[in-house]
Enzyme design. Structure first.
Site, PDB file in Angstrom:
ATOM      1  N   PHE A   1       0.807  -1.232   0.000  1.00 36.43           N
ATOM      2  CA  PHE A   1       0.000   0.000   0.000  1.00 36.43           C
ATOM      3  C   PHE A   1       0.831   1.269   0.000  1.00 36.43           C
ATOM      4  O   PHE A   1       0.347   2.327  -0.381  1.00 36.43           O
ATOM      5  CB  PHE A   1      -0.944   0.013   1.225  1.00 36.43           C
ATOM      6  CG  PHE A   1      -0.281   0.449   2.512  1.00 36.43           C
ATOM      7  CD1 PHE A   1      -0.052   1.795   2.792  1.00 36.43           C
ATOM      8  CD2 PHE A   1       0.133  -0.483   3.459  1.00 36.43           C
ATOM      9  CE1 PHE A   1       0.570   2.193   3.969  1.00 36.43           C
ATOM     10  CE2 PHE A   1       0.755  -0.090   4.646  1.00 36.43           C
ATOM     11  CZ  PHE A   1       0.970   1.249   4.888  1.00 36.43           C
TER      12      PHE A   1
ATOM     13  N   LYS B   1      -1.365  -6.734  -9.501  1.00 38.10           N
ATOM     14  CA  LYS B   1      -2.407  -6.758  -8.469  1.00 38.10           C
ATOM     15  C   LYS B   1      -2.029  -5.684  -7.455  1.00 38.10           C
ATOM     16  O   LYS B   1      -1.139  -5.855  -6.642  1.00 38.10           O
ATOM     17  CB  LYS B   1      -2.484  -8.129  -7.775  1.00 38.10           C
ATOM     18  CG  LYS B   1      -3.805  -8.284  -7.084  1.00 38.10           C
ATOM     19  CD  LYS B   1      -3.858  -8.622  -5.625  1.00 38.10           C
ATOM     20  CE  LYS B   1      -3.010  -8.194  -4.550  1.00 38.10           C
ATOM     21  NZ  LYS B   1      -3.577  -7.134  -3.682  1.00 38.10           N
TER      22      LYS B   1
ATOM     23  N   GLU C   1      -5.082  -3.821  -2.045  1.00 35.87           N
ATOM     24  CA  GLU C   1      -6.522  -3.563  -1.912  1.00 35.87           C
ATOM     25  C   GLU C   1      -6.804  -2.297  -1.107  1.00 35.87           C
ATOM     26  O   GLU C   1      -7.887  -1.742  -1.155  1.00 35.87           O
ATOM     27  CB  GLU C   1      -7.227  -4.774  -1.281  1.00 35.87           C
ATOM     28  CG  GLU C   1      -6.857  -5.125   0.165  1.00 35.87           C
ATOM     29  CD  GLU C   1      -5.554  -5.927   0.287  1.00 35.87           C
ATOM     30  OE1 GLU C   1      -4.768  -5.984  -0.692  1.00 35.87           O
ATOM     31  OE2 GLU C   1      -5.325  -6.494   1.383  1.00 35.87           O
TER      32      GLU C   1
ATOM     33  N   SER D   1       5.113  -6.975   3.475  1.00 38.62           N
ATOM     34  CA  SER D   1       5.672  -7.342   4.781  1.00 38.62           C
ATOM     35  C   SER D   1       6.462  -8.649   4.672  1.00 38.62           C
ATOM     36  O   SER D   1       6.231  -9.452   3.757  1.00 38.62           O
ATOM     37  CB  SER D   1       4.539  -7.505   5.787  1.00 38.62           C
ATOM     38  OG  SER D   1       3.673  -8.522   5.341  1.00 38.62           O
TER      39      SER D   1
ATOM     40  N   CYS E   1       9.686   1.796   3.366  1.00 41.97           N
ATOM     41  CA  CYS E   1      10.523   0.658   3.744  1.00 41.97           C
ATOM     42  C   CYS E   1      11.951   1.116   3.987  1.00 41.97           C
ATOM     43  O   CYS E   1      12.758   0.385   4.548  1.00 41.97           O
ATOM     44  CB  CYS E   1      10.482  -0.415   2.675  1.00 41.97           C
ATOM     45  SG  CYS E   1      11.229   0.133   1.159  1.00 41.97           S
TER      46      CYS E   1
ATOM     47  N   GLU F   1       8.951  -4.174  13.304  1.00 40.28           N
ATOM     48  CA  GLU F   1       8.782  -3.074  12.348  1.00 40.28           C
ATOM     49  C   GLU F   1       7.501  -2.328  12.738  1.00 40.28           C
ATOM     50  O   GLU F   1       6.415  -2.920  12.744  1.00 40.28           O
ATOM     51  CB  GLU F   1       8.637  -3.620  10.921  1.00 40.28           C
ATOM     52  CG  GLU F   1       8.407  -2.497   9.916  1.00 40.28           C
ATOM     53  CD  GLU F   1       8.224  -2.975   8.479  1.00 40.28           C
ATOM     54  OE1 GLU F   1       7.556  -3.998   8.251  1.00 40.28           O
ATOM     55  OE2 GLU F   1       8.740  -2.281   7.577  1.00 40.28           O
TER      56      GLU F   1
HETATM   57  P1  NAD Z   1       1.306  -6.691   3.077  1.00 41.38           P
HETATM   58  O1  NAD Z   1       2.285  -7.790   3.140  1.00 41.38           O
HETATM   59  O2  NAD Z   1       0.211  -6.651   4.081  1.00 41.38           O
HETATM   60  O3  NAD Z   1       0.577  -6.664   1.643  1.00 41.38           O
HETATM   61  C1  NAD Z   1       1.291  -6.631   0.445  1.00 41.38           C
HETATM   62  C2  NAD Z   1       0.501  -7.354  -0.638  1.00 41.38           C
HETATM   63  O4  NAD Z   1       0.321  -8.713  -0.258  1.00 41.38           O
HETATM   64  C3  NAD Z   1      -0.889  -6.783  -0.877  1.00 41.38           C
HETATM   65  O5  NAD Z   1      -1.110  -6.740  -2.264  1.00 41.38           O
HETATM   66  C4  NAD Z   1      -1.821  -7.774  -0.187  1.00 41.38           C
HETATM   67  O6  NAD Z   1      -3.040  -7.915  -0.866  1.00 41.38           O
HETATM   68  C5  NAD Z   1      -1.045  -9.080  -0.240  1.00 41.38           C
HETATM   69  N1  NAD Z   1      -1.260  -9.904   0.955  1.00 41.38           N
HETATM   70  C6  NAD Z   1      -1.353  -9.478   2.246  1.00 41.38           C
HETATM   71  N2  NAD Z   1      -1.520 -10.533   3.080  1.00 41.38           N
HETATM   72  C7  NAD Z   1      -1.524 -11.648   2.302  1.00 41.38           C
HETATM   73  C8  NAD Z   1      -1.663 -13.039   2.576  1.00 41.38           C
HETATM   74  N3  NAD Z   1      -1.825 -13.494   3.813  1.00 41.38           N
HETATM   75  N4  NAD Z   1      -1.625 -13.901   1.537  1.00 41.38           N
HETATM   76  C9  NAD Z   1      -1.460 -13.458   0.282  1.00 41.38           C
HETATM   77  N5  NAD Z   1      -1.328 -12.146  -0.041  1.00 41.38           N
HETATM   78  C10 NAD Z   1      -1.364 -11.248   0.958  1.00 41.38           C
HETATM   79  O7  NAD Z   1       2.144  -5.323   3.100  1.00 41.38           O
HETATM   80  P2  NAD Z   1       1.585  -3.830   3.180  1.00 41.38           P
HETATM   81  O8  NAD Z   1       1.027  -3.587   4.545  1.00 41.38           O
HETATM   82  O9  NAD Z   1       0.735  -3.525   1.997  1.00 41.38           O
HETATM   83  O10 NAD Z   1       2.931  -2.989   2.976  1.00 41.38           O
HETATM   84  C11 NAD Z   1       3.775  -2.611   4.043  1.00 41.38           C
HETATM   85  C12 NAD Z   1       4.956  -3.537   4.152  1.00 41.38           C
HETATM   86  O11 NAD Z   1       5.674  -3.544   2.926  1.00 41.38           O
HETATM   87  C13 NAD Z   1       5.965  -3.111   5.210  1.00 41.38           C
HETATM   88  O12 NAD Z   1       6.396  -4.252   5.898  1.00 41.38           O
HETATM   89  C14 NAD Z   1       7.106  -2.514   4.403  1.00 41.38           C
HETATM   90  O13 NAD Z   1       8.375  -2.554   5.017  1.00 41.38           O
HETATM   91  C15 NAD Z   1       7.066  -3.375   3.184  1.00 41.38           C
HETATM   92  N6  NAD Z   1       7.712  -2.738   2.054  1.00 41.38           N
HETATM   93  C16 NAD Z   1       8.932  -3.200   1.695  1.00 41.38           C
HETATM   94  C17 NAD Z   1       9.614  -2.606   0.632  1.00 41.38           C
HETATM   95  C18 NAD Z   1      10.971  -3.085   0.248  1.00 41.38           C
HETATM   96  O14 NAD Z   1      11.473  -2.654  -0.777  1.00 41.38           O
HETATM   97  N7  NAD Z   1      11.593  -3.971   1.012  1.00 41.38           N
HETATM   98  C19 NAD Z   1       9.022  -1.534  -0.049  1.00 41.38           C
HETATM   99  C20 NAD Z   1       7.766  -1.093   0.348  1.00 41.38           C
HETATM  100  C21 NAD Z   1       7.110  -1.703   1.408  1.00 41.38           C
END
Ligand code: NAD
Length: 489
Positions: A149, A173, A176, A226, A281, A382
């Site tokens: 997000f 994708k 959401e 994450s 991040c 985090e």
């Molecule tokens: P998230 O893991 O909750 O969601 C990311 C994506 O995964 C979304 O599209 C979501 O629909 C999907 N998703 C979530 N839970 C899922 C599950 N159980 N099964 C399958 N798909 C699932 O992450 P977020 O809250 O959207 O983003 C924040 C996180 O992203 C933070 O931890 C941040 O550090 C990380 N991030 C990392 C980088 C990097 O380059 N390392 C860059 C940006 C963000």
């Protein structure tokens, strides 16, 4: 309220699901859109359209494929302000931060326009007399990205332009929580006029992700989010024989030596820790002061934290917006409480923030937690909010050891005026993105967006030549053309 639909085979397709989740403007709390929770049906439609489009897209000369990207780049530039307003509305960051995000997205499109040079192969003549060896890069087929997000406009562009320019077809994708930015960008993609099925978008959450992970036509997957989800994606995609890279979470330290320029340091650390409300991040979230750096840095960073202007990102003069939603606000506030219970002192406490005119907003003001202990929950976790934890050690060696003992390795920074300390840090630190007198060490599009340890699963990263490697497979050809077969001309 915006109705979010999918984009498949160059058509806006209504979702086949009746399940939706609401998207709120995090500053006002107002519901602004509904994301359909699509699944197998829509992913299958997109994968089939992309698979059908692949043979002729692959045969389109690379110099012609990049013409579409030049057009996309122009449209992104023409619509820069409007896209940025959408990002601020659904994601909460300030308008300036949203604009900066899109600068990075556009930069990736520009770099991918160099694909005719970037995806050339190699040839060695006469590896044995009369025998030549050739390495070709060929696209994989259908590739997909699952996005987080926090950068709804930029992160898909770590991949999309490279996937397309190398001759793959593609599905995105979006998160959401923030579907409106990609919906807007797809209205520009529609204007570009890619051939049918070359670039597709499916909205949803876990069901859509699982369908992508399991679909036999999808060859490669990139993920950002994450660590918990990254591990799941990495495992399930690999089990299904797909190429996969998964960027995960972070807990980024900054080490401050006594010889640092404290004014510059505190300004940059505050921008890193509190920019995008700490939801980057690459946000610094642990400040480790060394020896005499402690007092002056603490005083200045507390001042920077308590004077930051917090509010709606579309209002003038606002330096920091809300976190993504009320759940996140609650979670961040609970973690501050955990830190306090573990013995940290909240020198600046951002809990309980209300902003006049935006009483329903998910605001947490900048927070400074001092005397955080190694091994404590607040050190390990985090937070992903505007909270800077502070620790203190007596030497640069101790600071490096403390940093390297953490499970994450996304970014680490050092502030110093000593070249020797900087060189030691650069050499010894276990992190993929390193800043020296830099608060947010975000790699330009022509470098890989790195990340180590639990912050990254895979080998090739997004952006630049790593993306070219990821989105192509190498074919090695060894050729012999015996003399006796030659016709005389
Ligand atoms: P998230 O893991 O909750 O969601 C990311 C994506 O995964 C979304 O599209 C979501 O629909 C999907 N998703 C979530 N839970 C899922 C599950 N159980 N099964 C399958 N798909 C699932 O992450 P977020 O809250 O959207 O983003 C924040 C996180 O992203 C933070 O931890 C941040 O550090 C990380 N991030 C990392 C980088 C990097 O380059 N390392 C860059 C940006 C963000």
């Amino acid at each position: 309220m915006k109705q979010i639909v999918n984009y498949i085979n160059n058509e806006w397709i209504d979702p086949k699901t009746s399940e939706y989740i609401e998207v709120t403007n995090p500053a006002t709390g107002q519901v602004i859109a509904k994301t359909p929770l699509c699944g197998e049906t829509e992913v299958d439609m997109a994968a089939k359209a992309a698979a059908k489009a692949f043979p002729s897209w692959r045969q389109t000369p690379v110099q012609d494929r990049i013409q579409y990207l030049f057009r996309l780049r122009d449209l992104l530039k023409e619509n820069h302000d409007e896209i940025s307003r959408v990002i601020t509305k659904e994601c909460g960051k300030t308008f300036g931060e949203s604009k900066a995000e899109m600068v990075r997205a556009i930069e990736n499109v520009e770099v991918a326009c160099g694909m005719p040079m970037m995806m050339k192969g190699d040839v060695s003549e006469d590896i044995s007399p009369g025998i030549d060896e050739i390495m070709l890069r060929q696209p994989l087929g259908v590739c997909a990205t699952i996005a987080p997000f926090n950068f709804p406009g930029m992160i898909p562009f770590w991949y999309l332009p490279y996937a397309l320019a190398t001759g793959n077809t593609y599905i995105i994708k979006p998160s959401e929580k923030v579907p409106m930015t990609m919906k807007f960008i797809f209205s520009l993609i529609e204007q570009v006029g890619f051939p049918n099925g070359v670039v597709n978008m499916v909205n949803g959450a876990k069901n859509a992700v699982d369908a992508i992970l399991d679909h036999p036509a999808i060859r490669a997957i990139t993920f950002v989010g994450s660590t918990q989800t990254a591990k799941y994606i990495y495992r399930r995609a690999a089990e299904n024989g797909k190429r996969v890279q998964a960027q995960g979470g972070a807990k980024n330290p900054v080490i401050i030596l006594p010889d640092a320029d404290m004014e510059m340091t505190s300004t940059m650390v505050a921008d890193s820790a509190f920019g995008c409300a700490g939801q980057r991040c690459l946000a610094v979230s642990l400040a480790i002061t060394v020896a005499d750096a402690r007092n002056s840095f603490t005083e200045m960073i507390c001042d920077a934290a308590s004077t930051r202007t917090v509010g709606y990102g579309l209002d003038d003069g606002v330096q920091m917006g809300p976190v993504i939603n009320s759940h996140s606000k609650e979670r961040v506030e609970q973690l501050i409480e955990t830190g306090s219970k573990e013995g940290a002192s909240a020198l600046v406490d951002g809990r309980g923030t209300t902003i006049n005119g935006y009483e329903e907003g998910a605001f947490v003001r900048p927070t400074i937690l001092a005397d955080v202990e190694p091994g404590s929950d607040i050190w390990k976790t985090e937070i992903f909010g505007p909270v800077l934890s502070m620790m203190h050690v007596n030497s640069v060696e101790d600071a490096i050891e403390l940093t390297n003992s953490h499970i994450y390795g996304n970014q680490a920074s050092l502030f110093t005026s000593s070249g020797r300390a900087a060189r030691k840090f650069r050499y010894e630190i276990d992190a993929g993105n390193v800043g020296i007198n830099i608060g947010v060490a975000a790699p330009m599009a022509f470098f890989p967006f790195s990340g180590w340890k639990q912050s990254f699963f895979g080998d090739m990263h997004g952006q630049g030549m790593d993306a070219v490697e990821f989105f192509t497979q190498k074919k090695v050809v060894i050729e012999r053309w015996p003399k006796e077969w030659s016709r005389k001309f």
